[in-house]
Design a protein around this motif. Structure first.
Motif, PDB file in Angstrom:
ATOM      1  N   TYR A  80     -13.759  -5.711  -0.227  1.00 37.01           N
ATOM      2  CA  TYR A  80     -12.662  -6.186  -1.076  1.00 37.01           C
ATOM      3  C   TYR A  80     -12.526  -5.370  -2.351  1.00 37.01           C
ATOM      4  CZ  TYR A  80     -13.955  -9.532   2.277  1.00 37.01           C
ATOM      5  OH  TYR A  80     -14.311 -10.079   3.459  1.00 37.01           O
ATOM      6  N   PHE A  81     -13.490  -4.477  -2.589  1.00 35.45           N
ATOM      7  CA  PHE A  81     -13.361  -3.658  -3.787  1.00 35.45           C
ATOM      8  C   PHE A  81     -12.215  -2.672  -3.664  1.00 35.45           C
ATOM      9  CE2 PHE A  81     -17.495  -5.324  -4.756  1.00 35.45           C
ATOM     10  CZ  PHE A  81     -17.457  -5.411  -6.129  1.00 35.45           C
ATOM     11  N   TYR A  86      -9.219  -3.408  -2.857  1.00 38.10           N
ATOM     12  CA  TYR A  86      -8.046  -3.986  -3.527  1.00 38.10           C
ATOM     13  C   TYR A  86      -8.134  -3.751  -5.025  1.00 38.10           C
ATOM     14  CZ  TYR A  86      -7.817  -6.470   0.897  1.00 38.10           C
ATOM     15  OH  TYR A  86      -7.776  -6.775   2.209  1.00 38.10           O
ATOM     16  N   LEU A  87      -9.356  -3.930  -5.532  1.00 39.99           N
ATOM     17  CA  LEU A  87      -9.552  -3.727  -6.964  1.00 39.99           C
ATOM     18  C   LEU A  87      -9.195  -2.298  -7.335  1.00 39.99           C
ATOM     19  CD1 LEU A  87     -10.612  -5.528  -9.227  1.00 39.99           C
ATOM     20  CD2 LEU A  87     -12.807  -4.434  -8.984  1.00 39.99           C
ATOM     21  N   MET A 104      -7.209  -0.213  -5.725  1.00 37.08           N
ATOM     22  CA  MET A 104      -5.770  -0.022  -5.622  1.00 37.08           C
ATOM     23  C   MET A 104      -5.076  -0.554  -6.870  1.00 37.08           C
ATOM     24  SD  MET A 104      -4.744   1.387  -2.950  1.00 37.08           S
ATOM     25  CE  MET A 104      -6.168   2.368  -2.591  1.00 37.08           C
ATOM     26  N   GLY A 105      -5.444  -1.793  -7.240  1.00 37.79           N
ATOM     27  CA  GLY A 105      -4.776  -2.426  -8.372  1.00 37.79           C
ATOM     28  C   GLY A 105      -5.011  -1.658  -9.648  1.00 37.79           C
ATOM     29  N   VAL A 106      -6.271  -1.338  -9.916  1.00 36.94           N
ATOM     30  CA  VAL A 106      -6.574  -0.639 -11.165  1.00 36.94           C
ATOM     31  C   VAL A 106      -5.920   0.730 -11.172  1.00 36.94           C
ATOM     32  CG1 VAL A 106      -8.432   0.343 -12.525  1.00 36.94           C
ATOM     33  CG2 VAL A 106      -8.708  -1.895 -11.516  1.00 36.94           C
ATOM     34  N   LEU A 109       0.838  -1.199   0.000  1.00 40.44           N
ATOM     35  CA  LEU A 109       0.000   0.000   0.000  1.00 40.44           C
ATOM     36  C   LEU A 109       0.875   1.253   0.000  1.00 40.44           C
ATOM     37  CD1 LEU A 109      -3.000   0.552   0.076  1.00 40.44           C
ATOM     38  CD2 LEU A 109      -2.797   0.903   2.509  1.00 40.44           C
TER      39      LEU A 109
END
Lengths: 456, 336
Positions: A427-428, A430-431, A433-435, A366
């Protein structure tokens, strides 16, 4: 003014978002987000010094954060006298033994040339030393941990004001960075990343399981605060007057005196938490500003230019007579020390030390997202990255709830798919962050606020 | 007799568990090593790719169970693994097309690619958690033990029992089969040789007409296969929890580096090195010495070198030691 327009506008947007949270959710929430944003900003500055200035990857961030937290405990908790009597002396003896081991190994390394025999000798010293340590310390640890295990069961600290720990934490983290740097800095970039990540896991394993030192997973709670407590504030006359003054308009509208008193009481309770958070914000902001001034000065000093030269072309810098190894070690220590400050700040803010919550695998990445999104090599960018990413991390749940409701509004409330999505809202983040990371790396690889190099 | 007891004790608590854990690590380490050798970056999505593959294996297992299909005494998951593999392959290929290929054509530095893989790591985590949730799941069915501790005791008349779980045997068998096919592929077939050449010297390989796209694609396919199999085996043996898989990335990396990153065979052995040292150093040897030493010499303490809390720390310390003394790993990296 013109050339700093991007910085100013980015920060205005960020502050605007936090204020928006204040209006939409609550000021308490907005301020606690702001506090953690500031803490993340300090961490990001530390990582940015290493990565942005010198190109060193340090994935050991959580290790330093935990050490900073440990410093807060060791500085502020009053010493536990019985525990010291039970085994403090032996633990000090063990510390001396460790020092002795280190020095004897150093002596051997200095004195004898590289050979198999030397390696065997070092191995024998380490193994014998470890066995000896275990034999000596085991009974002492047991007796320390059995001193009133429900509340103490550890050696305690120095009983000093917790603000000292911010400096002590920096020293702790710096010392650890010195050791890690000596071991791992010679490695290639990606090896260094993995090695530091693993070493930070080791550090946290030690903090987690050496109960005599840190109470381990039993946590240390009730650390002293550098700012007033809510309960105290609520009884203080000046504070009630202050709240009264601020809310004069709305209070005067209430005709009944008794009701007005009641309303005032409510307001005092609410604003006491806000006041405490504001105090923290003030403290943290001053740390961020001091660090920002120092790092900006360093970045544009001859030393900063040298660091950039080393980063951009190590061999050339070496050829110009700059000691690359030494400078790498120095900047590794400096950056880690800043992260250590952040660790101590975090524990100060929480008022408790929970070794179990330091998860290198989660938060290290992070912080790295923050550094890269913000703009490596630019301190303003690093701070902005800390703000923006932490804000997204916290606010991801409401945002994704809104988006899910928006996109599935055609489906019924009880539709299994919709319910499943709503249940997995946490959990969205993480999505996101990743995107976010992938988009930034693809279309703006230098970050939101890219590095600017002043031409002289 | 005492001596036999001692040996069975070690077999039961040390050797068998370490062997199966080591195999699971080895499968992961091999594909990390392959990606490192051919695509040239540290693939941080490793643990999550394993959980992704395992997740689909579990979903297919549930589907088959609902249809009433099973493999008798073998776990149904074995039937589901191929389907899981297919989906994982599709996933990695799509990911490569959308994300990684851009940086490859840009000739970005490896660090950049590693960072990008952190981005895909977050996305994979999100997908796994959104689809199946973060909870512990067991999906093992079929016969649990091949030899039960009690049966073994009766059979041999020893004091110590030897329990062998069927998952441990399956793990070992599958690993042997997969790894031997993989090494046969890398060493004997034309494609495998071209992959090794590409890893050894990219420019020379390109000059001699090796198609980089094909090499990269095959690498991803192998990675997906190994990740799914390794992950599913781990899940069968213990249980499936996304966060555990994420954490397993660390011992996997440790195994890959210890064995010499970029060298699949080294990674394979590295997995066992890590697993055995983790278990050997944290096992309490008291009972063992009670068996082999005469009564007068019986030990008092647990005779544990390190407490089990430090299990992870052990493998990382080994890694640090290896990095210090042999930075290229025990088996010399980069010679695929």
């Amino acid at each position: 003014m013109r050339k700093n327009l991007d910085i100013i506008s980015a920060y205005t947007i960020m502050l605007g978002l936090i204020i928006l949270v204040g209006f939409l959710q609550s000021w308490n929430m907005a301020l606690s987000i702001l506090c953690f944003c500031l803490i993340s900003a300090v961490m990001t500055m530390g990582a940015n010094i290493q990565w942005g200035y010198a190109g060193l990857i340090n994935f050991g961030i959580m290790g330093y954060t935990a050490l900073g937290g440990l410093a807060a405990v060791l500085v502020s908790v009053p010493p536990v006298k019985e525990a010291w009597q039970a085994g403090g002396f032996i633990m000090v003896l063990c510390a001396f033994l460790i020092f002795f081991m280190i020095f004897s190994i150093r002596f051997i390394i200095k004195k004898y040339s590289k050979s198999n025999n030397r390696n065997y000798a070092i191995a024998v010293i380490i193994i014998l030393g470890l066995i000896l340590l275990r034999l000596i310390s085991a009974p002492a640890i047991e007796s320390i941990e059995s001193v009133n295990p429900a509340t103490t069961g550890f050696l305690g600290g120095m009983g000093l004001p917790i603000l000292f720990s911010w400096i002590v934490g920096a020293f702790f983290a710096g010392a650890l960075a010195y050791i890690i740097g000596k071991i791992a800095l010679g490695l290639r970039a990606d090896y260094l990343a993995i090695a530091t990540l693993l070493i930070s896991e080791i550090v946290i394993a030690v903090i987690k399981h050496e109960d005599w030192l840190s109470r381990g997973v039993k946590n240390v709670i009730g650390l002293k605060r550098p700012v007033p407590y809510e309960i105290d504030l609520q009884t203080k006359g000046w504070f009630i007057n202050l709240v009264d003054k601020f809310n004069q308009g709305s209070l005067n509208l209430i005709p009944d005196t008794l009701e007005r008193q009641e309303q005032l009481k409510q307001l005092v309770i609410e604003s006491s938490t806000v006041f405490v958070k504001l105090c923290f914000v003030g403290l943290f902001t001053s740390v961020v500003i001091i660090l920002l001034i120092i790092t900006q000065k360093a970045l544009y000093s001859p030393w900063g230019r040298m660091m950039r030269a080393i980063r951009d072309n190590e061999e050339a810098a070496n050829a110009m007579g700059k000691n690359v190894v030494k400078q790498h070690l120095l900047i590794f220590i400096l950056g880690s020390a800043i992260v250590g400050i952040a660790g101590a700040m975090m524990v100060t803010y929480d008022g408790l030390f929970t070794p179990g919550s330091y998860r290198p695998m989660r938060y290290t990445f992070l912080i790295w997202v923050m550094v890269i999104v913000g703009g490596s090599g630019n301190n303003f960018g690093a701070i902005l990255g800390g703000f923006a990413v932490w804000f997204l991390w916290v606010e991801a749940a409401p945002i994704s709830l809104f988006l899910i409701n928006f996109f599935t509004s055609g489906l019924e409330e009880t539709n299994a798919f919709r319910v499943h999505l709503v249940n997995s809202i946490p959990y969205f983040r993480y999505l996101m962050m990743g995107v976010g990371l992938l988009l930034i790396m693809r279309y703006r690889p230098k970050g939101i606020l890219p590095e600017k190099i002043k031409q002289i | 007799m005492e001596f036999l007891n001692a040996i069975v004790l070690l077999l039961n608590y040390l050797f068998v568990p370490a062997l199966s854990y080591g195999s699971q690590l080895a499968l992961g380490a091999i594909f990390v090593s392959l990606i490192y050798g051919i695509l040239r970056f540290a693939y941080f999505t490793a643990g999550d790719l394993m959980s992704f593959g395992t997740m689909f294996t579990i979903l297919f297992t549930w589907y088959f169970q609902s249809l009433g299909i099973n493999l008798g005494f073998l776990p149904t998951a074995l039937l589901a693994i191929p389907f899981g593999i297919i989906i994982t392959i599709l996933y990695v290929l799509v990911k490569d097309k959308l994300v990684f290929s851009y940086y490859r054509t840009q000739k970005s530095p490896p660090v950049m690619l590693a960072m990008v893989s952190i981005g895909t790591m977050f996305i994979t985590q999100a997908i796994v958690r959104i689809v199946i949730g973060p909870f512990d799941r067991r999906f093992f069915d079929g016969e649990k033990f091949i030899i039960k501790a009690n049966e073994f005791k009766e059979m041999t008349g020893l004091n110590e029992g030897l329990a062998i779980k069927s998952t441990q045997v399956i793990t070992l068998f599958v690993t042997i089969i997969v790894v031997s096919i993989l090494f046969w592929f890398l060493n004997k077939t034309r494609t495998g040789k071209s992959m090794r050449a590409y890893s050894d010297n990219e420019d020379l390989a390109l000059l001699s007409g090796i198609d980089p796209k094909k090499v990269v694609m095959i690498t991803w396919i192998i990675a997906a296969i190994l990740a799914t199999i390794g992950g599913a085996l781990y899940g069968l043996d213990k249980s499936f929890k996304p966060f555990t898989y994420f954490n397993n990335m660390l011992p996997i990396f440790a195994a890959a580096i210890v064995g010499g990153i970029g060298n699949p065979f080294g990674a394979f052995l590295g997995g066992y090195v890590i697993a055995f040292s983790e278990i050997l150093l944290t096992y309490a040897y008291k009972k063992f010495f009670v068996y082999i030493l005469p009564e007068s010499l019986e030990p008092e303490g647990l005779l544990q070198l390190l407490s089990t809390d430090y299990k992870f720390a052990v493998s990382f310390s080994i890694l640090v030691i290896v990095l210090l003394f042999r930075p290229s790993g025990i088996f010399k990296g980069k010679v695929l």
